[in-house]
Design an enzyme around this catalytic site. Sequence first.
Site, PDB file in Angstrom:
ATOM      1  N   GLU A 154       0.797  -1.242   0.000  1.00  0.00           N
ATOM      2  CA  GLU A 154       0.000   0.000   0.000  1.00  0.00           C
ATOM      3  C   GLU A 154       0.823   1.283   0.000  1.00  0.00           C
ATOM      4  OE1 GLU A 154      -2.671  -0.496   3.327  1.00  0.00           O
ATOM      5  OE2 GLU A 154      -3.395  -2.404   2.592  1.00  0.00           O
ATOM      6  N   ASN A 202       1.875  -5.139  -3.222  1.00  0.00           N
ATOM      7  CA  ASN A 202       0.487  -5.466  -2.864  1.00  0.00           C
ATOM      8  C   ASN A 202      -0.296  -4.198  -2.529  1.00  0.00           C
ATOM      9  OD1 ASN A 202      -1.456  -7.606  -2.082  1.00  0.00           O
ATOM     10  ND2 ASN A 202      -1.181  -6.843   0.013  1.00  0.00           N
ATOM     11  N   HIS A 238     -10.615  -5.974  -1.385  1.00  0.00           N
ATOM     12  CA  HIS A 238     -11.593  -5.771  -0.310  1.00  0.00           C
ATOM     13  C   HIS A 238     -12.801  -5.088  -0.955  1.00  0.00           C
ATOM     14  CE1 HIS A 238      -8.990  -7.136   2.844  1.00  0.00           C
ATOM     15  NE2 HIS A 238      -8.017  -6.386   2.359  1.00  0.00           N
ATOM     16  N   GLU A 268      -6.439 -10.633  -0.883  1.00  0.00           N
ATOM     17  CA  GLU A 268      -7.184 -10.352   0.359  1.00  0.00           C
ATOM     18  C   GLU A 268      -8.691 -10.242   0.124  1.00  0.00           C
ATOM     19  OE1 GLU A 268      -5.463  -7.058   2.543  1.00  0.00           O
ATOM     20  OE2 GLU A 268      -3.417  -7.652   2.035  1.00  0.00           O
ATOM     21  N   ASP A 270     -12.481 -10.144   0.169  1.00  0.00           N
ATOM     22  CA  ASP A 270     -13.696 -10.306   0.977  1.00  0.00           C
ATOM     23  C   ASP A 270     -14.735  -9.346   0.421  1.00  0.00           C
ATOM     24  OD1 ASP A 270     -12.648  -7.912   2.110  1.00  0.00           O
ATOM     25  OD2 ASP A 270     -12.098  -8.884   3.994  1.00  0.00           O
TER      26      ASP A 270
HETATM   27  O1  9MR Z   1      -6.985  -7.728   8.987  1.00  0.00           O
HETATM   28  C1  9MR Z   1      -5.902  -7.010   9.531  1.00  0.00           C
HETATM   29  C2  9MR Z   1      -6.248  -6.474  10.914  1.00  0.00           C
HETATM   30  O2  9MR Z   1      -6.420  -7.550  11.813  1.00  0.00           O
HETATM   31  C3  9MR Z   1      -5.133  -5.546  11.404  1.00  0.00           C
HETATM   32  O3  9MR Z   1      -5.536  -4.940  12.626  1.00  0.00           O
HETATM   33  C4  9MR Z   1      -4.834  -4.454  10.364  1.00  0.00           C
HETATM   34  C5  9MR Z   1      -3.656  -3.589  10.764  1.00  0.00           C
HETATM   35  O4  9MR Z   1      -2.479  -4.334  10.770  1.00  0.00           O
HETATM   36  O5  9MR Z   1      -4.538  -5.059   9.119  1.00  0.00           O
HETATM   37  C6  9MR Z   1      -5.570  -5.861   8.593  1.00  0.00           C
HETATM   38  O6  9MR Z   1      -5.145  -6.414   7.367  1.00  0.00           O
HETATM   39  C7  9MR Z   1      -4.909  -5.493   6.316  1.00  0.00           C
HETATM   40  C8  9MR Z   1      -3.734  -5.991   5.512  1.00  0.00           C
HETATM   41  O7  9MR Z   1      -2.620  -6.210   6.340  1.00  0.00           O
HETATM   42  C9  9MR Z   1      -3.390  -5.051   4.387  1.00  0.00           C
HETATM   43  N1  9MR Z   1      -4.542  -4.761   3.567  1.00  0.00           N
HETATM   44  C10 9MR Z   1      -5.754  -4.364   4.267  1.00  0.00           C
HETATM   45  C11 9MR Z   1      -6.086  -5.377   5.357  1.00  0.00           C
HETATM   46  C12 9MR Z   1      -7.398  -5.022   6.048  1.00  0.00           C
HETATM   47  O8  9MR Z   1      -7.284  -3.801   6.697  1.00  0.00           O
END
Ligand code: 9MR
Length: 364
Positions: A154, A202, A238, A268, A270
């Site tokens: 990101e 990513n 997402h 990822e 959903d």
């Molecule tokens: O699902 C993840 C959540 O449990 C964490 O608190 C958060 C911060 O680290 O990250 C979420 O996962 C993210 C992923 O690492 C990167 N893309 C977006 C995902 C959803 O926010």
Amino acid sequence: MRKNLALLLLIVFSSPALREAAPRRQRTLREAADRIGILVGAAVDPRHFSEPDYAGTLAREFNMVEPENAMKWALTEPAPGQFDFDPGDAVVSFAEARQMKVRGHNLLWYEHNPKWLESGQFTPAELHGVMQRHITTVAGHYAGHVFAWDVVNEAFDSSGVLRHSIWFDQPGIGLADKGTAYIEQAFRWAHEADPKALLFYNDYAAEGINAKSDAIYAMVKDFKQRGVPIDGVGLQMHLSLGDVDKLSSLDANISRLAALGLQVQITELDVGLPITSDGQPRDPADTQRQADLYALVARTCVTSPACTAFQTWGFADKYSWIPGFTHGARGAGLPFDTQYQPKPAFEGVLNAFRSANRRSNPTR
Ligand code: 9MR
């Protein structure tokens, strides 16, 4: 009567032509994915591995896992130079015992960094060293166990501009005026630490063609042209039901990345739905709309040989980041329900895999 039936079955199953015409229907995502040479994965939390339904569903349905948080910086390097690999190692052990691959997530991000790093007041020269040590140590520790890494996560905003971050320009690692150079540096260090791992950039909301995916495309094209070690782009996915229009250019985006010789992985997925206070979809018909969206993504992925993995962010609605993140407004976004029962989204993906006609090799 019995004898006749036995005879009939014998004829059916010994005839090559008929066997061909009626292949065995794969019943799990894993079986169906294995047949077509695609990885099917889920983000996991090792704290749930002791739950039999959690572990059982994972091993039955998936041939890949990715730690949802366990390999992020805050967990792997909670204090400067002190590494904790226990949670990440638990994911690797779980996967290796079940012949599943592990996707690593992630080596560099602007978020989920430990306090010592965020508020450390480092100089660019110091941060350069901190970043190198982290990438080298983490990728080195998992070499031979993690087959692919999200090296940088990101880095672009929705208009395709590089986000401000400690790595880039606040204060940065000394390359603040050089655009994507800090990202390139991350890929080079990751490659040195684990030359066999596939290295991915990513991001989210860059699935179809838009300003962000254009910026990513320009970066990875430049990287490929100059021999920067990059193997692919992760499309997070997402989604909400309204995103169906944005997916009309998913195929075109995958194609242009594939034309550069890159892999694409859905990393990822959903599809969050509006939910009631007890976590059920507000509109029961949304479950089928969700399945249609899942099927669309799965079909698009399996029709491109460059799309080598299809992964969801979690797998059962019991555990998902969406309700917490949206303060209970949305959820029920995954292919299995809170009781680990398959939802229509599961059927949609399974059918897309079953009817695919491809064979590809997602690993080196
Ligand atoms: O699902 C993840 C959540 O449990 C964490 O608190 C958060 C911060 O680290 O990250 C979420 O996962 C993210 C992923 O690492 C990167 N893309 C977006 C995902 C959803 O926010």
